[in-house]
Design a protein around this motif. Structure first.
Motif, PDB file in Angstrom:
ATOM      1  N   MET A 196       0.839  -1.193   0.000  1.00  0.00           N
ATOM      2  CA  MET A 196       0.000   0.000   0.000  1.00  0.00           C
ATOM      3  C   MET A 196       0.880   1.252   0.000  1.00  0.00           C
ATOM      4  O   MET A 196       1.815   1.351   0.791  1.00  0.00           O
ATOM      5  CB  MET A 196      -0.902   0.014   1.241  1.00  0.00           C
ATOM      6  N   ARG A 197       0.575   2.181  -0.894  1.00  0.00           N
ATOM      7  CA  ARG A 197       1.333   3.421  -0.964  1.00  0.00           C
ATOM      8  C   ARG A 197       0.710   4.448  -0.022  1.00  0.00           C
ATOM      9  O   ARG A 197      -0.500   4.691  -0.088  1.00  0.00           O
ATOM     10  CB  ARG A 197       1.347   3.949  -2.387  1.00  0.00           C
ATOM     11  N   ALA A 198       1.525   5.006   0.845  1.00  0.00           N
ATOM     12  CA  ALA A 198       1.012   5.894   1.883  1.00  0.00           C
ATOM     13  C   ALA A 198       1.853   7.158   1.981  1.00  0.00           C
ATOM     14  O   ALA A 198       3.047   7.158   1.669  1.00  0.00           O
ATOM     15  CB  ALA A 198       0.995   5.179   3.235  1.00  0.00           C
ATOM     16  N   LEU A 199       1.205   8.203   2.426  1.00  0.00           N
ATOM     17  CA  LEU A 199       1.874   9.476   2.726  1.00  0.00           C
ATOM     18  C   LEU A 199       1.784   9.725   4.224  1.00  0.00           C
ATOM     19  O   LEU A 199       0.686   9.717   4.789  1.00  0.00           O
ATOM     20  CB  LEU A 199       1.201  10.623   1.978  1.00  0.00           C
ATOM     21  N   LEU A 200       2.928   9.930   4.862  1.00  0.00           N
ATOM     22  CA  LEU A 200       2.967  10.294   6.275  1.00  0.00           C
ATOM     23  C   LEU A 200       3.193  11.794   6.372  1.00  0.00           C
ATOM     24  O   LEU A 200       4.218  12.307   5.917  1.00  0.00           O
ATOM     25  CB  LEU A 200       4.090   9.546   6.993  1.00  0.00           C
ATOM     26  N   ASP A 240       6.147  -1.708   6.453  1.00  0.00           N
ATOM     27  CA  ASP A 240       4.898  -2.313   5.970  1.00  0.00           C
ATOM     28  C   ASP A 240       4.250  -1.539   4.832  1.00  0.00           C
ATOM     29  O   ASP A 240       3.302  -2.030   4.216  1.00  0.00           O
ATOM     30  CB  ASP A 240       3.894  -2.409   7.126  1.00  0.00           C
ATOM     31  N   LEU A 241       4.706  -0.326   4.569  1.00  0.00           N
ATOM     32  CA  LEU A 241       4.063   0.538   3.587  1.00  0.00           C
ATOM     33  C   LEU A 241       5.093   1.093   2.608  1.00  0.00           C
ATOM     34  O   LEU A 241       6.273   1.242   2.960  1.00  0.00           O
ATOM     35  CB  LEU A 241       3.365   1.714   4.280  1.00  0.00           C
ATOM     36  N   LYS A 242       4.658   1.393   1.410  1.00  0.00           N
ATOM     37  CA  LYS A 242       5.471   2.176   0.479  1.00  0.00           C
ATOM     38  C   LYS A 242       5.302   3.636   0.886  1.00  0.00           C
ATOM     39  O   LYS A 242       4.383   4.319   0.444  1.00  0.00           O
ATOM     40  CB  LYS A 242       5.021   1.941  -0.956  1.00  0.00           C
ATOM     41  N   GLY A 283      -4.261  10.623  -7.017  1.00  0.00           N
ATOM     42  CA  GLY A 283      -4.810   9.329  -7.387  1.00  0.00           C
ATOM     43  C   GLY A 283      -3.912   8.141  -7.141  1.00  0.00           C
ATOM     44  O   GLY A 283      -4.302   7.002  -7.439  1.00  0.00           O
ATOM     45  N   GLU A 284      -2.717   8.340  -6.595  1.00  0.00           N
ATOM     46  CA  GLU A 284      -1.800   7.224  -6.379  1.00  0.00           C
ATOM     47  C   GLU A 284      -1.687   6.822  -4.908  1.00  0.00           C
ATOM     48  O   GLU A 284      -1.417   5.662  -4.592  1.00  0.00           O
ATOM     49  CB  GLU A 284      -0.408   7.584  -6.910  1.00  0.00           C
ATOM     50  N   ILE A 285      -1.881   7.770  -4.001  1.00  0.00           N
ATOM     51  CA  ILE A 285      -1.778   7.500  -2.567  1.00  0.00           C
ATOM     52  C   ILE A 285      -3.061   6.831  -2.084  1.00  0.00           C
ATOM     53  O   ILE A 285      -4.171   7.300  -2.357  1.00  0.00           O
ATOM     54  CB  ILE A 285      -1.536   8.806  -1.781  1.00  0.00           C
ATOM     55  N   GLU A 286      -2.909   5.720  -1.356  1.00  0.00           N
ATOM     56  CA  GLU A 286      -4.066   4.989  -0.833  1.00  0.00           C
ATOM     57  C   GLU A 286      -4.370   5.317   0.621  1.00  0.00           C
ATOM     58  O   GLU A 286      -5.480   5.067   1.102  1.00  0.00           O
ATOM     59  CB  GLU A 286      -3.824   3.489  -0.957  1.00  0.00           C
ATOM     60  N   LEU A 287      -3.378   5.845   1.325  1.00  0.00           N
ATOM     61  CA  LEU A 287      -3.533   6.107   2.758  1.00  0.00           C
ATOM     62  C   LEU A 287      -2.733   7.348   3.130  1.00  0.00           C
ATOM     63  O   LEU A 287      -1.579   7.484   2.718  1.00  0.00           O
ATOM     64  CB  LEU A 287      -3.033   4.907   3.573  1.00  0.00           C
TER      65      LEU A 287
END
Length: 322
Positions: free
Chosen positions: A1-5, A29-31, A54-58
């Motif tokens: 899953m691709r995520a932004l922190l 655990d995340l991209k 449209g690319e970030i899932e979380l």
């Protein structure tokens, strides 16, 4: 899953070392992409870009309630869309962390990160309702954009307390519960409208409720925390319903003492009651008007003076990993 922190480096209860540990744990655990906020409103801008890209899932918010509010407003800039928008996850890093704790997350950032990783492994999520506050057509603030809030808003007395706390923080004071209590006393002593309220609540198909000196709008319970003690202004409020309101018509010294005591001993079954108290549950649409400009806050962020605000309770507005 691709995520932004999205990291608020000024978060009250996390050090740089703690943030590095949390980033390492999430990246396992995340991209993971990491962005550090640099100005007020930056978290909103980052979350909006993630939602529109449209690319970030979380999107994971590491910070206090203010950071979470900005991220939510960025995600929902174009309105709710459960199937196409990134989900939200929260790692608490502020002094109070009402939204995260209302979701049942630990108040410790490391423990909350562990809970988040478990939720991701189990694909555990829920949808939550949110509040939306905007300008009233024809008012002086007609051009102001609507804004989402996650757990509470206030118009009048409590917003004045929030404003005083923000002024003290800008002068270098730490955000502590003692600071809030001192500013509450000062707001009480200096509030010209506490004895004769200027607020009117209007809702479709009902008689107006007039002469409110204080109005607290809750999207969940508890309303806030004093240390580890939850405080319930509207015990029936829930992420699964619309909005609840606590209004007080009179704030004399005796009334203030009585209602403050009721708040301190409040519980999920019992909130403030009395002849000057107005409690309303599960409101979808209503408007607050004031004869005089009053302080206004959302999720602990002071937004200046307003004479009117329109509120909407929106069910199932956002997906949250929890």
């Amino acid at each position: 899953m691709r995520a932004l922190l999205v990291v608020n480096p000024a978060a009250t209860t996390t050090s740089a070392r703690t943030r590095d540990v949390l980033i390492h744990a999430l990246a396992s655990d995340l991209k993971l992409e990491v962005a550090t906020t640099e100005y007020r409103g930056h978290a909103r801008d980052l979350a909006r870009q993630a939602a529109e890209g449209g690319e970030i899932e979380l999107v994971v918010a590491l910070g206090g309630d203010g950071t979470v509010n900005e991220v939510v407003n960025g995600l929902l800039h174009n309105g709710p869309a459960l199937d196409s928008l990134p989900g939200l996850a929260v790692v608490p890093g502020g002094s109070t962390n009402v939204f995260a704790r209302a979701l049942g997350l630990p108040n410790d950032a490391v423990e909350a990160t562990g809970a988040l990783l478990t939720a991701l492994h189990e694909r555990s999520e829920r949808t939550v309702g949110l509040g939306l506050a905007g300008a009233v057509p024809g008012s002086d603030d007609e051009g102001a954009p609507a804004r989402w809030f996650t757990f509470c808003a206030g118009f009048g007395f409590d917003a004045g307390v929030v404003g005083r706390v923000e002024q003290q923080r800008e002068r270098g004071k730490r955000s502590t519960h003692a600071l809030y209590i001192r500013q509450m006393v000062r707001q009480f002593l200096g509030d010209p409208h506490r004895r004769h309220g200027t607020i009117t609540l209007e809702r479709p198909g009902e008689e107006p409720i007039e002469n409110l000196a204080l109005s607290i709008i809750c999207n969940t319970a508890p309303w806030t925390y004093l240390g580890n003690r939850p405080v319930y202004a509207a015990p029936g409020a829930s992420f699964d319903t619309a909005l609840d309101v606590l209004g007080l018509r009179h704030l004399s010294s005796a009334a203030m003492t009585r209602y403050a005591t009721q708040l301190l001993i409040s519980s999920p079954e019992r909130g403030p009651k009395g002849k000057h108290a107005v409690t309303l549950h599960d409101l979808t649409d209503f408007t607050l008007h004031s004869q005089a400009p009053l302080p206004f806050q959302m999720d602990g962020d002071h937004l200046g003076l307003r004479k009117s605000v329109k509120f909407t309770g929106v069910r199932r507005a956002l997906r949250v990993i929890v």
